[in-house]
Motif scaffolding. Structure first.
Motif, short mmCIF file in Angstrom:
data_model
loop_
_atom_site.label_atom_id
_atom_site.label_comp_id
_atom_site.label_asym_id
_atom_site.label_seq_id
_atom_site.Cartn_x
_atom_site.Cartn_y
_atom_site.Cartn_z
N VAL A 161 0.85 -1.20 0.00
CA VAL A 161 0.00 0.00 0.00
C VAL A 161 0.88 1.24 0.00
O VAL A 161 1.82 1.34 0.80
N LYS A 162 0.57 2.17 -0.92
CA LYS A 162 1.31 3.43 -1.01
C LYS A 162 0.34 4.60 -0.93
O LYS A 162 -0.71 4.56 -1.55
N GLN A 163 0.74 5.61 -0.18
CA GLN A 163 -0.04 6.85 -0.08
C GLN A 163 0.75 7.91 -0.85
O GLN A 163 1.92 8.15 -0.57
N PHE A 164 0.13 8.55 -1.84
CA PHE A 164 0.79 9.56 -2.63
C PHE A 164 0.56 10.95 -2.04
O PHE A 164 -0.35 11.16 -1.25
N ARG A 168 -4.06 10.27 -2.84
CA ARG A 168 -4.56 9.00 -3.39
C ARG A 168 -3.81 7.83 -2.79
O ARG A 168 -2.62 7.92 -2.48
N THR A 169 -4.51 6.71 -2.64
CA THR A 169 -3.93 5.50 -2.09
C THR A 169 -3.94 4.42 -3.15
O THR A 169 -4.92 4.25 -3.88
N LEU A 170 -2.83 3.68 -3.24
CA LEU A 170 -2.68 2.58 -4.19
C LEU A 170 -2.34 1.31 -3.42
O LEU A 170 -1.52 1.34 -2.50
N ALA A 171 -2.97 0.19 -3.79
CA ALA A 171 -2.61 -1.12 -3.23
C ALA A 171 -2.34 -2.07 -4.39
O ALA A 171 -3.08 -2.06 -5.39
N ALA A 215 -8.36 0.44 -1.94
CA ALA A 215 -6.95 0.16 -1.62
C ALA A 215 -6.73 0.18 -0.11
O ALA A 215 -6.03 -0.68 0.43
N GLU A 216 -7.32 1.14 0.57
CA GLU A 216 -7.19 1.23 2.02
C GLU A 216 -7.77 -0.01 2.70
O GLU A 216 -7.17 -0.57 3.62
N SER A 256 -13.11 -16.38 3.00
CA SER A 256 -13.10 -17.15 4.25
C SER A 256 -14.26 -16.77 5.16
O SER A 256 -14.76 -17.59 5.91
N THR A 257 -14.71 -15.51 5.09
CA THR A 257 -15.81 -15.09 5.95
C THR A 257 -17.12 -15.01 5.18
O THR A 257 -18.19 -14.96 5.79
N GLY A 258 -17.02 -14.95 3.85
CA GLY A 258 -18.21 -14.85 3.02
C GLY A 258 -18.82 -13.46 2.98
O GLY A 258 -19.78 -13.22 2.30
N GLU A 259 -18.23 -12.52 3.73
CA GLU A 259 -18.80 -11.17 3.75
C GLU A 259 -18.32 -10.38 2.54
O GLU A 259 -17.19 -10.50 2.10
N LYS A 260 -19.21 -9.60 1.99
CA LYS A 260 -18.87 -8.73 0.87
C LYS A 260 -18.50 -7.37 1.41
O LYS A 260 -19.19 -6.84 2.28
N VAL A 261 -17.42 -6.82 0.91
CA VAL A 261 -16.96 -5.52 1.38
C VAL A 261 -17.42 -4.48 0.39
O VAL A 261 -17.17 -4.58 -0.80
N GLN A 262 -18.15 -3.47 0.88
CA GLN A 262 -18.65 -2.40 0.02
C GLN A 262 -17.65 -1.26 0.01
O GLN A 262 -17.12 -0.89 1.04
N ASN A 263 -17.42 -0.70 -1.17
CA ASN A 263 -16.49 0.43 -1.32
C ASN A 263 -17.25 1.73 -1.14
O ASN A 263 -18.29 1.93 -1.53
#
Length: 116
Positions: free
Chosen positions: A20-23, A27-30, A63-64, A109-116
């Motif tokens: 992970v990079k913070q510019f 902006r954040t890049l992963a 990315a975060e 592994s948890t089945g949870e969906k992560v919302q952006n």
């Protein structure tokens, strides 16, 4: 329908922790590598596992989240679009690297969906 034109869905395991990079502009890049496995039987009936490695990129809030939630070995589903990053090598030749830019992901592994 435009999303269907360039759409990639992969389920695999992280090859390493996300980088992970913070510019300076905020902006954040992963970035990380993802291994997908295909298991099939060859003509002799032997079970064969074929592993493909994919370069994965995410920006911003996605990315975060990736940086905090994902670790090497975790299974994850990603959806996004296929892009090609270009650069020049030491000899001045143009090179292209395929990357999947993530639009959404889910921890398997948890089945949870992560919302952006």
């Amino acid at each position: 329908m435009n999303k269907v034109r360039n759409s990639v869905t992969l389920i695999g395991n992280l090859g390493k922790d996300p980088e992970v990079k913070q510019f300076e502009n905020g902006r954040t890049l992963a970035k990380f590598s993802l291994a997908t496995n295909e298991i099939y039987r060859n003509s002799n009936g032997d079970k064969v596992t074929s592993t493909q490695w994919h370069n994965i990129v995410a920006w911003g809030k996605t990315a975060e989240l990736l940086g905090t939630l994902l670790k090497k070995g975790k299974e994850v589903a990603v959806t996004g679009k296929l892009t090609y990053r270009s650069y020049q090598d030491k000899e001045g030749n143009n090179r292209y690297i395929p990357e999947v830019v993530i639009e959404d992901f889910a921890l398997m592994s948890t089945g949870e969906k992560v919302q952006n």
